[in-house]
Design a protein around this motif. Structure first.
Motif, mmCIF file in Angstrom:
data_model
loop_
_atom_site.group_PDB
_atom_site.id
_atom_site.type_symbol
_atom_site.label_atom_id
_atom_site.label_comp_id
_atom_site.label_asym_id
_atom_site.label_seq_id
_atom_site.Cartn_x
_atom_site.Cartn_y
_atom_site.Cartn_z
ATOM 1 N N VAL A 82 -29.358 -15.808 -58.453
ATOM 2 C CA VAL A 82 -29.913 -17.148 -58.669
ATOM 3 C C VAL A 82 -29.897 -17.899 -57.345
ATOM 4 O O VAL A 82 -29.332 -17.435 -56.352
ATOM 5 C CB VAL A 82 -29.093 -17.934 -59.722
ATOM 6 C CG1 VAL A 82 -29.253 -17.313 -61.093
ATOM 7 C CG2 VAL A 82 -27.620 -18.029 -59.337
ATOM 8 N N GLU A 83 -30.526 -19.054 -57.348
ATOM 9 C CA GLU A 83 -30.536 -19.930 -56.176
ATOM 10 C C GLU A 83 -29.501 -21.038 -56.376
ATOM 11 O O GLU A 83 -29.009 -21.248 -57.490
ATOM 12 C CB GLU A 83 -31.921 -20.554 -55.984
ATOM 13 C CG GLU A 83 -33.048 -19.546 -55.839
ATOM 14 C CD GLU A 83 -32.916 -18.696 -54.588
ATOM 15 O OE1 GLU A 83 -32.272 -19.158 -53.614
ATOM 16 O OE2 GLU A 83 -33.420 -17.561 -54.598
ATOM 17 N N TYR A 84 -29.226 -21.744 -55.317
ATOM 18 C CA TYR A 84 -28.229 -22.814 -55.347
ATOM 19 C C TYR A 84 -28.534 -23.834 -56.452
ATOM 20 O O TYR A 84 -27.641 -24.262 -57.170
ATOM 21 C CB TYR A 84 -28.197 -23.505 -53.974
ATOM 22 C CG TYR A 84 -27.261 -24.681 -53.914
ATOM 23 C CD1 TYR A 84 -25.890 -24.495 -53.745
ATOM 24 C CD2 TYR A 84 -27.743 -25.986 -54.041
ATOM 25 C CE1 TYR A 84 -25.025 -25.581 -53.704
ATOM 26 C CE2 TYR A 84 -26.887 -27.071 -53.997
ATOM 27 C CZ TYR A 84 -25.529 -26.870 -53.831
ATOM 28 O OH TYR A 84 -24.690 -27.938 -53.797
ATOM 29 N N ILE A 169 -17.152 -24.720 -38.644
ATOM 30 C CA ILE A 169 -18.556 -24.668 -38.211
ATOM 31 C C ILE A 169 -19.284 -23.547 -38.961
ATOM 32 O O ILE A 169 -20.413 -23.711 -39.429
ATOM 33 C CB ILE A 169 -18.632 -24.433 -36.681
ATOM 34 C CG1 ILE A 169 -18.153 -25.684 -35.940
ATOM 35 C CG2 ILE A 169 -20.041 -24.054 -36.256
ATOM 36 C CD1 ILE A 169 -18.013 -25.515 -34.445
ATOM 37 N N LEU A 170 -18.603 -22.400 -39.110
ATOM 38 C CA LEU A 170 -19.212 -21.283 -39.839
ATOM 39 C C LEU A 170 -19.395 -21.630 -41.321
ATOM 40 O O LEU A 170 -20.440 -21.328 -41.907
ATOM 41 C CB LEU A 170 -18.340 -20.024 -39.717
ATOM 42 C CG LEU A 170 -18.265 -19.389 -38.337
ATOM 43 C CD1 LEU A 170 -17.303 -18.211 -38.357
ATOM 44 C CD2 LEU A 170 -19.630 -18.925 -37.873
ATOM 45 N N VAL A 171 -18.386 -22.273 -41.911
ATOM 46 C CA VAL A 171 -18.482 -22.665 -43.325
ATOM 47 C C VAL A 171 -19.683 -23.590 -43.522
ATOM 48 O O VAL A 171 -20.469 -23.422 -44.461
ATOM 49 C CB VAL A 171 -17.181 -23.362 -43.792
ATOM 50 C CG1 VAL A 171 -17.361 -23.982 -45.172
ATOM 51 C CG2 VAL A 171 -16.018 -22.382 -43.783
ATOM 52 N N GLU A 172 -19.845 -24.530 -42.595
ATOM 53 C CA GLU A 172 -20.958 -25.474 -42.689
ATOM 54 C C GLU A 172 -22.303 -24.748 -42.621
ATOM 55 O O GLU A 172 -23.231 -25.045 -43.375
ATOM 56 C CB GLU A 172 -20.837 -26.490 -41.546
ATOM 57 C CG GLU A 172 -21.599 -27.763 -41.778
ATOM 58 C CD GLU A 172 -21.346 -28.789 -40.677
ATOM 59 O OE1 GLU A 172 -22.317 -29.467 -40.324
ATOM 60 O OE2 GLU A 172 -20.207 -28.883 -40.173
ATOM 61 N N ARG A 173 -22.399 -23.769 -41.718
ATOM 62 C CA ARG A 173 -23.654 -23.012 -41.586
ATOM 63 C C ARG A 173 -23.931 -22.170 -42.843
ATOM 64 O O ARG A 173 -25.067 -22.114 -43.326
ATOM 65 C CB ARG A 173 -23.592 -22.093 -40.355
ATOM 66 C CG ARG A 173 -24.778 -21.167 -40.212
ATOM 67 C CD ARG A 173 -26.086 -21.921 -39.973
ATOM 68 N NE ARG A 173 -27.235 -21.052 -40.169
ATOM 69 C CZ ARG A 173 -28.501 -21.398 -39.916
ATOM 70 N NH1 ARG A 173 -28.775 -22.595 -39.461
ATOM 71 N NH2 ARG A 173 -29.485 -20.568 -40.129
ATOM 72 N N GLU A 176 -25.154 -24.370 -45.534
ATOM 73 C CA GLU A 176 -26.529 -24.787 -45.237
ATOM 74 C C GLU A 176 -27.512 -23.689 -45.651
ATOM 75 O O GLU A 176 -28.548 -23.958 -46.254
ATOM 76 C CB GLU A 176 -26.628 -25.062 -43.730
ATOM 77 C CG GLU A 176 -27.888 -25.742 -43.298
ATOM 78 C CD GLU A 176 -27.903 -25.989 -41.784
ATOM 79 O OE1 GLU A 176 -26.861 -25.836 -41.122
ATOM 80 O OE2 GLU A 176 -28.977 -26.314 -41.275
ATOM 81 N N GLU A 177 -27.162 -22.434 -45.355
ATOM 82 C CA GLU A 177 -28.049 -21.325 -45.728
ATOM 83 C C GLU A 177 -28.114 -21.163 -47.244
ATOM 84 O O GLU A 177 -29.159 -20.807 -47.791
ATOM 85 C CB GLU A 177 -27.567 -20.024 -45.078
ATOM 86 C CG GLU A 177 -27.751 -20.018 -43.573
ATOM 87 C CD GLU A 177 -27.366 -18.695 -42.931
ATOM 88 O OE1 GLU A 177 -27.210 -17.698 -43.651
ATOM 89 O OE2 GLU A 177 -27.213 -18.662 -41.703
ATOM 90 N N LEU A 178 -26.999 -21.404 -47.918
ATOM 91 C CA LEU A 178 -26.986 -21.278 -49.380
ATOM 92 C C LEU A 178 -27.812 -22.375 -50.046
ATOM 93 O O LEU A 178 -28.506 -22.134 -51.031
ATOM 94 C CB LEU A 178 -25.544 -21.349 -49.902
ATOM 95 C CG LEU A 178 -24.712 -20.086 -49.713
ATOM 96 C CD1 LEU A 178 -23.236 -20.390 -49.924
ATOM 97 C CD2 LEU A 178 -25.168 -18.997 -50.673
ATOM 98 N N THR A 187 -28.434 -16.210 -41.128
ATOM 99 C CA THR A 187 -27.492 -15.423 -40.342
ATOM 100 C C THR A 187 -26.422 -14.783 -41.206
ATOM 101 O O THR A 187 -25.959 -13.680 -40.916
ATOM 102 C CB THR A 187 -26.814 -16.336 -39.295
ATOM 103 O OG1 THR A 187 -27.837 -16.969 -38.548
ATOM 104 C CG2 THR A 187 -25.929 -15.538 -38.373
ATOM 105 N N PHE A 188 -26.024 -15.441 -42.274
ATOM 106 C CA PHE A 188 -24.919 -14.942 -43.094
ATOM 107 C C PHE A 188 -25.349 -14.580 -44.513
ATOM 108 O O PHE A 188 -24.915 -13.578 -45.050
ATOM 109 C CB PHE A 188 -23.798 -15.987 -43.148
ATOM 110 C CG PHE A 188 -23.226 -16.293 -41.805
ATOM 111 C CD1 PHE A 188 -22.305 -15.445 -41.224
ATOM 112 C CD2 PHE A 188 -23.640 -17.420 -41.107
ATOM 113 C CE1 PHE A 188 -21.790 -15.712 -39.963
ATOM 114 C CE2 PHE A 188 -23.131 -17.693 -39.847
ATOM 115 C CZ PHE A 188 -22.208 -16.841 -39.273
#
Length: 198
Positions: A82-84, A169-173, A176-178, A187-188
């Protein structure tokens, strides 16, 4: 790759974000036909899943379950991506904490992102996709990792002036992607799938 390696890489594990004992609210079936349901986040690739659970099992938020392949599942009876926007409000609010826990528990894997990140184009580097990392900070990270690879988030902060909270910073990215699947560069989220398709 051996058969064992192949089997291992095809098993997808996920962390439960929300558990709904009486099933999904938009499931039109009578209550007695509904299975417990919920949402989960893929550990390796951060994919989001809606899942149905075995009614004889009781799980809690944070429980690790197998979502794929179906023959490896023990607690989950059905799973689909599913999507966010499809997540329950409970799952959405839990997401940030689960992502932060995964980054903390897998520190080596995420520190290696800082060690291994590469240019995407002539003008854009993977490090620049991280919130708050511009050209100057990117170059400081690249200079430092040439001297010696980073081994922990603490070492990253100590060695790179101006890089505070590299884990956050990684958690934030990742969040954002989710939340925005239209981002040009993922990227993740879905990374493992992208690697398998290469």
């Amino acid at each position: 790759m051996s058969e064992a390696d192949s089997d291992e890489t095809t098993v997808r594990r996920a962390v439960v974000l929300d558990y709904l004992a009486h099933g999904l609210s938009d499931d039109g079936r009578p209550q007695y036909e509904k299975s417990p349901a919920g949402y989960a986040l893929g550990i390796e690739d951060f994919r989001l899943y809606q899942v149905a659970f075995d009614e004889n099992e009781r799980v809690t938020i944070g429980t690790e379950v197998v979502v794929e392949p179906p023959e490896e599942r023990e607690i989950v009876t059905e799973a689909h991506r599913v999507e966010y926007e499809d997540l329950s409000s409970g799952a959405q609010s839990e997401l940030e904490y689960v992502v932060a826990d995964l980054v903390e528990e897998n520190e080596e894997r995420f520190v290696d992102f800082y060690n291994d990140a590469q240019p995407i184009t002539l003008r854009l580097h993977q490090l620049n996709l991280l919130p708050g990392i511009g050209k100057k900070l990117r170059n400081s990270i690249l200079d430092e990792r040439k001297r010696k690879p980073f081994e922990s988030f603490e070492e990253l902060s100590d060695r790179v002036s101006g890089l505070h909270d590299p884990d956050e910073i990684l958690v934030e990215r990742i969040l954002e992607e989710l939340r925005d699947d239209d981002l040009k560069y993922q990227t993740f989220v879905g990374r493992r799938e992208q690697e398998q398709n290469q």
